[in-house]
Design a protein around this motif. Sequence first.
Motif, mmCIF file in Angstrom:
data_model
loop_
_atom_site.group_PDB
_atom_site.id
_atom_site.type_symbol
_atom_site.label_atom_id
_atom_site.label_comp_id
_atom_site.label_asym_id
_atom_site.label_seq_id
_atom_site.Cartn_x
_atom_site.Cartn_y
_atom_site.Cartn_z
ATOM 1 N N ARG A 152 0.833 -1.209 0.000
ATOM 2 C CA ARG A 152 0.000 0.000 0.000
ATOM 3 C C ARG A 152 0.864 1.255 0.000
ATOM 4 N NH1 ARG A 152 -2.793 -3.390 3.645
ATOM 5 N NH2 ARG A 152 -1.939 -2.298 5.457
ATOM 6 N N LEU A 153 1.977 1.213 0.731
ATOM 7 C CA LEU A 153 2.896 2.352 0.772
ATOM 8 C C LEU A 153 3.461 2.640 -0.622
ATOM 9 C CD1 LEU A 153 4.227 4.089 3.181
ATOM 10 C CD2 LEU A 153 6.228 2.662 2.780
ATOM 11 N N THR A 154 3.782 1.590 -1.352
ATOM 12 C CA THR A 154 4.346 1.744 -2.687
ATOM 13 C C THR A 154 3.319 2.324 -3.652
ATOM 14 O OG1 THR A 154 5.774 -0.165 -2.252
ATOM 15 C CG2 THR A 154 5.551 0.538 -4.541
ATOM 16 N N VAL A 155 2.089 1.866 -3.558
ATOM 17 C CA VAL A 155 1.021 2.429 -4.395
ATOM 18 C C VAL A 155 0.886 3.925 -4.143
ATOM 19 C CG1 VAL A 155 -1.475 2.442 -4.819
ATOM 20 C CG2 VAL A 155 -0.266 0.261 -4.557
ATOM 21 N N ALA A 158 8.716 -5.147 -13.495
ATOM 22 C CA ALA A 158 7.497 -5.648 -14.139
ATOM 23 C C ALA A 158 6.954 -6.935 -13.533
ATOM 24 C CB ALA A 158 7.724 -5.845 -15.643
ATOM 25 N N GLY A 159 7.476 -7.331 -12.372
ATOM 26 C CA GLY A 159 6.993 -8.541 -11.736
ATOM 27 C C GLY A 159 5.896 -8.269 -10.726
ATOM 28 N N PRO A 160 5.623 -9.250 -9.845
ATOM 29 C CA PRO A 160 4.607 -9.074 -8.804
ATOM 30 C C PRO A 160 5.171 -8.325 -7.604
ATOM 31 C CG PRO A 160 5.532 -11.273 -8.675
ATOM 32 C CD PRO A 160 6.202 -10.601 -9.856
ATOM 33 N N GLY A 161 4.430 -8.331 -6.520
ATOM 34 C CA GLY A 161 4.902 -7.723 -5.281
ATOM 35 C C GLY A 161 5.061 -6.218 -5.383
ATOM 36 N N ILE A 162 6.184 -5.721 -4.904
ATOM 37 C CA ILE A 162 6.450 -4.285 -4.920
ATOM 38 C C ILE A 162 6.411 -3.734 -6.340
ATOM 39 C CG2 ILE A 162 8.236 -2.532 -4.519
ATOM 40 C CD1 ILE A 162 6.780 -3.421 -1.982
ATOM 41 N N MET A 163 6.885 -4.508 -7.302
ATOM 42 C CA MET A 163 6.887 -4.048 -8.692
ATOM 43 C C MET A 163 5.470 -3.809 -9.196
ATOM 44 S SD MET A 163 9.951 -6.499 -10.140
ATOM 45 C CE MET A 163 9.519 -7.902 -9.081
ATOM 46 N N GLN A 164 4.566 -4.721 -8.870
ATOM 47 C CA GLN A 164 3.175 -4.535 -9.278
ATOM 48 C C GLN A 164 2.541 -3.363 -8.536
ATOM 49 O OE1 GLN A 164 0.784 -7.989 -10.017
ATOM 50 N NE2 GLN A 164 -1.054 -7.065 -9.118
ATOM 51 N N ALA A 165 2.843 -3.223 -7.254
ATOM 52 C CA ALA A 165 2.303 -2.101 -6.481
ATOM 53 C C ALA A 165 2.743 -0.772 -7.085
ATOM 54 C CB ALA A 165 2.767 -2.209 -5.029
ATOM 55 N N ALA A 166 4.018 -0.691 -7.492
ATOM 56 C CA ALA A 166 4.527 0.549 -8.076
ATOM 57 C C ALA A 166 3.810 0.869 -9.383
ATOM 58 C CB ALA A 166 6.030 0.433 -8.303
ATOM 59 N N ALA A 167 3.602 -0.149 -10.228
ATOM 60 C CA ALA A 167 2.897 0.070 -11.483
ATOM 61 C C ALA A 167 1.436 0.436 -11.233
ATOM 62 C CB ALA A 167 2.991 -1.183 -12.355
#
Length: 351
Positions: A93-96, A113-122
Motif C-alpha cells: 500500500r505504501l508503494t502504491v 514488471a513482476g509481482p509484489g512491490i513491482m506490481q504495487a509501483a505500477a
Amino acid sequence: MAERSTLPPAVTDGIRRLLDEAGVVEDADLIARILATGVGMGLDRADRLDLKITSAALTEMRAAFQLFAPFRGVPKVTVFGSARTAPDSPLYRLTVELTAALAARGWMTVTGAGPGIMQAAAEGAGPTHSLGVSIRLPFEEKPNAIIAAHERNVAMKYFFTRKLMLVKESSGFVCLPGGFGTLDEMFELLTLQQTGKAVPTPIVLLDRPGGAFWAGLRRFADEQLIPDGVISADDLDRVVMTDSVDAAVEEITGFYRNYVSLRWVGRRLVLRLRSEPTDAEVSALNDRFADLLADGAIERRGPLKAEREDEDDLAAPRLVMTFAQRRVGDLHHLIRAVNALPSAPAEARPA
C-alpha cells in the motif's frame, strides 16, 4: 593479453558501403564500430556461447532503447523491492501511494514488471505512467497485468542488461525491503554513485511506518564497514532512509529544485541550474567546498565552447569548476547546497 587485430581495409570499406546502402547517416561512425566489433569476434573465432551472449545483449538493449525512446523527456523513478510482497502488506500500500504521488507530479515509474512491490509501483503510477523491464526466469511469472496490458515492457534474458536499463533512464530511485535481488540493485546504485560511474541522483530507502529493515544497513555500516575503513563515514549520506511517503517524494523531486544536470568538459565540471546564483552565494559555495576543487574556484559563467558547439542547454545558468575527480563521490553534497540556495526556485520541478 592478446593484441586487438585491425580489420582489413576491404572489410571496413564494405561496412561503410553497407551503412550507406542502408541509409544510416546519423552517428554512422558508432554504428560502424558496432559492426566491426561483430566481424572482429568472427575473426577471433569466439566461442559460440560468447557470441550468443553478445547477440542477445545487443538485441535486448535495442528493444529497451526503443521502449524508452518516446518518453526520453519525461522524468522517471525506478522502484526496487521484493516480488514476494503480498497485496495486503503495508509495504504494498505504501508503494502504491508513493508512485501515485510521483505520477501526480509528472514522473513515470520504471520497475522490473513482476509481482509484489513491482506490481504495487505500477498500480500506483497507472498504466500511462509505467514502464517495465522484466527478466525471463524458468520459475517466475510473466509481466504483471498493469504493465502487460499496455505492452510497455521489454523482457530480458540477462540480469546485466536488465539492470542497465533499470538504472540508465531514471533520475531517481526508491528501494523498499527485499531479498538478494533488491539488495544487489541497491548496492550497485551506491557503488555507481560512490565511484562516479553514474551522475548523482536521489536514492531513497523506504520502509513501512515503524519498520527497521534499513536501520540494519545503517547499523552494519556504523559497526562494521566504517570502522574497518572499507567505506567512508559519509558514504551513506547520499541516501535518505525514511518511512514517510511525503519525505520520499520530496527527496526525489527536491533533488531537482535548482540543479538540472552536469557535464564534464575536459577537467572542468559544469553544473546547470534553474536559477542564477548571486555573487554572495557563489562566494559561500567556494568557502564551503574548496576542498572538492583540484584548483581555482567555482565560477558563474556562460556555456563553454564544447557546450555551444553541441547546443547543450545553452539558456541554463551555470557554475563551472575544476573538480577533484577523486572526490566525485561527494558531488551530491554540492548539489544539495545548490538546491538550498536562497536564489533557488521555491517549488521543485520535474527533472
